[in-house]
Write a protein that holds these residues in place. Structure first.
Motif, PDB file in Angstrom:
ATOM      1  N   THR A 108       0.750  -1.125   0.067  1.00 38.27           N
ATOM      2  CA  THR A 108      -0.014   0.117  -0.136  1.00 38.27           C
ATOM      3  C   THR A 108       0.887   1.234   0.063  1.00 38.27           C
ATOM      4  O   THR A 108       0.346   2.402  -0.151  1.00 38.27           O
ATOM      5  CB  THR A 108      -0.841  -0.057   1.173  1.00 38.27           C
ATOM      6  N   SER A 131      -7.117 -10.752   2.935  1.00 37.35           N
ATOM      7  CA  SER A 131      -7.119  -9.234   3.665  1.00 37.35           C
ATOM      8  C   SER A 131      -6.626  -8.038   2.862  1.00 37.35           C
ATOM      9  O   SER A 131      -6.762  -7.086   2.762  1.00 37.35           O
ATOM     10  CB  SER A 131      -7.184  -9.405   5.176  1.00 37.35           C
ATOM     11  N   THR A 164      -8.188  -7.376  -0.188  1.00 40.32           N
ATOM     12  CA  THR A 164      -9.250  -6.621   0.138  1.00 40.32           C
ATOM     13  C   THR A 164      -8.911  -4.988   0.440  1.00 40.32           C
ATOM     14  O   THR A 164      -9.380  -4.021  -0.216  1.00 40.32           O
ATOM     15  CB  THR A 164      -9.887  -7.056   1.315  1.00 40.32           C
ATOM     16  N   GLU A 165      -7.785  -5.048   1.061  1.00 37.73           N
ATOM     17  CA  GLU A 165      -7.303  -3.732   1.597  1.00 37.73           C
ATOM     18  C   GLU A 165      -6.775  -2.683   0.296  1.00 37.73           C
ATOM     19  O   GLU A 165      -7.161  -1.629   0.240  1.00 37.73           O
ATOM     20  CB  GLU A 165      -6.381  -3.711   2.719  1.00 37.73           C
ATOM     21  N   ARG A 222      -7.840  -3.015  -2.707  1.00 36.96           N
ATOM     22  CA  ARG A 222      -8.782  -2.500  -3.589  1.00 36.96           C
ATOM     23  C   ARG A 222      -9.785  -1.477  -3.089  1.00 36.96           C
ATOM     24  O   ARG A 222     -10.300  -0.544  -3.394  1.00 36.96           O
ATOM     25  CB  ARG A 222      -9.695  -3.626  -4.199  1.00 36.96           C
ATOM     26  N   GLN A 223      -9.948  -1.480  -1.603  1.00 41.67           N
ATOM     27  CA  GLN A 223     -10.883  -0.630  -0.982  1.00 41.67           C
ATOM     28  C   GLN A 223     -10.066   0.698  -0.754  1.00 41.67           C
ATOM     29  O   GLN A 223     -10.899   1.717  -0.517  1.00 41.67           O
ATOM     30  CB  GLN A 223     -11.078  -1.229   0.450  1.00 41.67           C
ATOM     31  N   ARG A 224      -8.843   0.626  -0.932  1.00 41.33           N
ATOM     32  CA  ARG A 224      -7.944   2.048  -1.060  1.00 41.33           C
ATOM     33  C   ARG A 224      -7.946   2.417  -2.110  1.00 41.33           C
ATOM     34  O   ARG A 224      -7.269   3.730  -2.390  1.00 41.33           O
ATOM     35  CB  ARG A 224      -6.483   1.786  -0.331  1.00 41.33           C
ATOM     36  N   GLY A 225      -8.577   1.885  -3.379  1.00 31.04           N
ATOM     37  CA  GLY A 225      -8.536   2.366  -4.767  1.00 31.04           C
ATOM     38  C   GLY A 225      -7.104   2.117  -5.510  1.00 31.04           C
ATOM     39  O   GLY A 225      -6.898   2.574  -6.373  1.00 31.04           O
ATOM     40  N   GLU A 245      -4.606   0.214  -7.910  1.00 23.91           N
ATOM     41  CA  GLU A 245      -4.893  -0.784  -9.043  1.00 23.91           C
ATOM     42  C   GLU A 245      -3.532  -1.584  -9.428  1.00 23.91           C
ATOM     43  O   GLU A 245      -3.738  -2.046 -10.279  1.00 23.91           O
ATOM     44  CB  GLU A 245      -5.505   0.182 -10.009  1.00 23.91           C
ATOM     45  N   LEU A 252     -12.143 -10.770  -5.501  1.00 22.05           N
ATOM     46  CA  LEU A 252     -11.581  -9.532  -4.622  1.00 22.05           C
ATOM     47  C   LEU A 252     -10.827  -8.592  -5.525  1.00 22.05           C
ATOM     48  O   LEU A 252     -10.480  -7.670  -4.889  1.00 22.05           O
ATOM     49  CB  LEU A 252     -10.635 -10.407  -3.598  1.00 22.05           C
TER      50      LEU A 252
END
Length: 224
Positions: free
Chosen positions: A41, A61, A64-65, A67-70, A72, A93
């Motif tokens: 990240t 997890s 998931t984190e 993609r949730q943070r946008g 790519e 996911l």
């Protein structure tokens, strides 16, 4: 191109790292899920190879984190979990591909090239500055249509400068990105390799593209 491997099996991680390095990639490796999530990240990677079962936190997890943070950044799951439900879960996911262990390295490399060719993430597969062209997938450099005979390190160095076209790239950053973090700061290895690169990229042609920024490092750009 720079790849992050998040894999807790030391032999598997070493095997993948060696193969990717031989093919011109710069590779970081971590065996811990928490460290992997932090690097994924906060780092600058063209692709992430992600195991599912990891100490600290699992690959699900981390995926998931991201993609949730946008973010790519392309992700390729490489795992022993071969159930269809697991493969579907990984792709749902947001992973770009899913490869089950054991695998042939040639298959892994082909999957990586396919993902990068799709143009996911931040990177283009072909870089161009003036009449200089670098094909990252085919590992091929040309200038004015003439093929340049670059060593793997010279290719990686040139790709770094071209991806940061117009930016002053410090010697420290070059050392980290091209020679990984195990670099002796007092060494002149960066200057030596840039000099060799210039002999192939600039000297035979009329226009210089690699310029020295005194006290900082180098910049690659087209100047009038």
């Amino acid at each position: 191109m720079k790849i992050l491997i998040i894999e807790d099996e030391a032999k598997t991680a070493a095997y993948i790292k060696q193969g990717l390095t031989e093919n011109g990639f710069v590779v970081d490796v971590t065996a811990d899920g928490d460290d992997g999530a932090h690097l994924a990240t906060s780092g600058f990677y063209d692709l992430i190879i992600l195991d599912v079962m990891l100490p600290g936190r699992d690959g699900w997890s981390i995926m998931t984190e991201l993609r949730q943070r946008g973010l790519e950044t392309p992700v390729l799951f490489v795992t022993a979990r071969d159930a269809v439900d697991d493969q579907v879960r990984g792709l749902d996911l947001g992973a770009d591909d899913y490869l089950v262990k054991p695998f042939a390295f040639s298959v892994l490399l082909a999957r990586i090239r396919t993902i990068l060719r799709r143009g996911g993430g931040r990177s283009a597969s072909v870089l161009r500055v003036a009449d200089l062209e670098l094909d990252l997938i085919r590992h091929r450099a040309t200038r004015a249509g003439k093929l340049l005979d670059l060593t793997p390190k010279e290719f990686t160095l040139l790709s770094l400068l071209m991806r940061r076209m117009g930016e002053a790239v410090s010697r420290t950053l070059i050392a980290e990105q091209v020679w990984d973090i195990n670099f002796e700061s007092e060494s002149n290895v960066v200057d030596v390799h840039v000099r060799r690169l210039r002999l192939k990229v600039d000297d035979p042609f009329g226009q210089r593209l690699i310029h020295t920024i005194r006290g900082v490092g180098y910049v690659l750009e087209e100047r009038p």
